[in-house]
Design a protein around this motif. Structure first.
Motif, PDB file in Angstrom:
ATOM      1  N   GLN A  28      40.206-119.367 -10.105  1.00 31.65           N
ATOM      2  CA  GLN A  28      41.299-118.685  -9.426  1.00 31.65           C
ATOM      3  C   GLN A  28      42.635-119.298  -9.822  1.00 31.65           C
ATOM      4  N   ASN A  29      43.609-118.433 -10.115  1.00 31.08           N
ATOM      5  CA  ASN A  29      44.938-118.912 -10.474  1.00 31.08           C
ATOM      6  C   ASN A  29      45.649-119.485  -9.258  1.00 31.08           C
ATOM      7  N   ILE A  30      46.434-120.528  -9.463  1.00 26.60           N
ATOM      8  CA  ILE A  30      47.247-121.106  -8.396  1.00 26.60           C
ATOM      9  C   ILE A  30      48.544-120.319  -8.284  1.00 26.60           C
ATOM     10  N   ASN A  42      48.513-111.530  -3.980  1.00 24.30           N
ATOM     11  CA  ASN A  42      47.287-110.988  -4.554  1.00 24.30           C
ATOM     12  C   ASN A  42      46.554-112.064  -5.348  1.00 24.30           C
ATOM     13  N   ASN A  43      45.281-112.264  -5.042  1.00 26.14           N
ATOM     14  CA  ASN A  43      44.487-113.246  -5.787  1.00 26.14           C
ATOM     15  C   ASN A  43      44.291-112.789  -7.228  1.00 26.14           C
ATOM     16  N   GLN A  44      44.343-113.756  -8.139  1.00 27.20           N
ATOM     17  CA  GLN A  44      44.067-113.489  -9.543  1.00 27.20           C
ATOM     18  C   GLN A  44      43.110-114.554 -10.073  1.00 27.20           C
ATOM     19  N   HIS A  57      39.834-110.809 -16.898  1.00 25.63           N
ATOM     20  CA  HIS A  57      40.857-111.189 -15.926  1.00 25.63           C
ATOM     21  C   HIS A  57      40.662-110.309 -14.699  1.00 25.63           C
ATOM     22  N   ALA A  58      40.748-110.901 -13.524  1.00 24.14           N
ATOM     23  CA  ALA A  58      40.561-110.151 -12.276  1.00 24.14           C
ATOM     24  C   ALA A  58      41.803-110.254 -11.418  1.00 24.14           C
ATOM     25  N   LYS A  59      42.211-109.143 -10.826  1.00 27.04           N
ATOM     26  CA  LYS A  59      43.379-109.133  -9.961  1.00 27.04           C
ATOM     27  C   LYS A  59      43.126-108.260  -8.740  1.00 27.04           C
TER      28      LYS A  59
END
Length: 234
Positions: A28-30, A42-44, A57-59
């Motif tokens: 998960q991106n910070i 929004n979580n990425q 890549h998930a968003k």
């Protein structure tokens, strides 16, 4: 009845690479705004192979009110794109309860690939203290089960959710990986590892990826002052 093992003719476009691997890493991106002031964005996620090479890549796609009012319980769509920015998997999570006290309205998620074509479902099973899930194919036939620990707290170690086949034998694992005290305490950015048989149907591999995101939101997503859950009790 469909089989849980790969059929080349049944591979959805964009998922061909999944037939060649038995492990996925989800990082998960910070988000700085979220880490500094607690405003939920929004979580990425970056989805990688075992060598750390990015494959997807998930968003998350939700509005700010839903994210910050409903918190981890929120409904959402999550778009998973390949390295050419083409959407290959679409996840749909409706708003549901996740307390063992309300067995009639437990968590679930629909997995589509390509978008609009349902390939499977994840449904939470009622259990008095353990996180339990069933994995279904497109015809709603149960093919796999997931069982988590009674206390899903990541404290200086990984948290494992075991994947079993119809016969109850282990076939894989979804692990929430310990990322260090500083990152764990200051952010809700999580890392996961997903292991499965090489010859598992790629559609079921995609559904297990969806299960990873559902588990993340249920047990490891903290919004504002809500804190993270540690069990089905809260």
């Amino acid at each position: 009845m469909s089989q849980p093992y790969s059929s080349p003719a049944a591979v959805p476009p964009g998922l061909e690479y999944l037939s060649q691997i038995d492990q996925i890493l989800v990082h998960q991106n910070i988000e700085l705004l979220e880490a500094i002031i607690g405003f939920e964005t929004n979580n990425q996620y970056e989805i990688k192979n075992s060598l750390g090479q990015k494959i997807f890549h998930a968003k998350e796609n939700t509005d700010c009110c839903t994210r910050n009012i409903c918190g981890p319980l929120r409904s959402f769509d999550l778009q998973i794109t390949d390295n050419f920015d083409q959407e290959v998997i679409h996840l749909i999570r409706p708003y549901r309860c996740m307390s063992c006290c309300c067995p009639c309205c437990l968590q679930e998620m629909e997995v589509q690939s390509p978008p609009g074509n349902t390939i499977g479902y994840i449904k939470q099973d009622w259990h008095v203290f353990r996180p339990m899930f069933s994995i279904y194919d497109m015809s709603k036939t149960k093919v796999l089960s997931i069982e988590g620990p009674a206390c899903a707290v990541s404290c200086c170690g990984d948290v494992d959710f075991d994947v079993t086949g119809k016969d109850g034998h282990p076939v894989g694992r979804i692990s929430k990986q310990w990322t260090g005290l500083i990152k764990e305490s200051l952010t809700d950015s999580d890392n996961f590892g997903i292991n499965f048989p090489m010859d598992l149907d790629v559609r079921m591999k995609a559904v297990l990826l969806g299960a990873c995101f559902l588990i993340d939101f249920m047990f490891f997503e903290a919004t504002g002052d809500s804190g993270q859950r540690c069990s089905v009790f809260g």
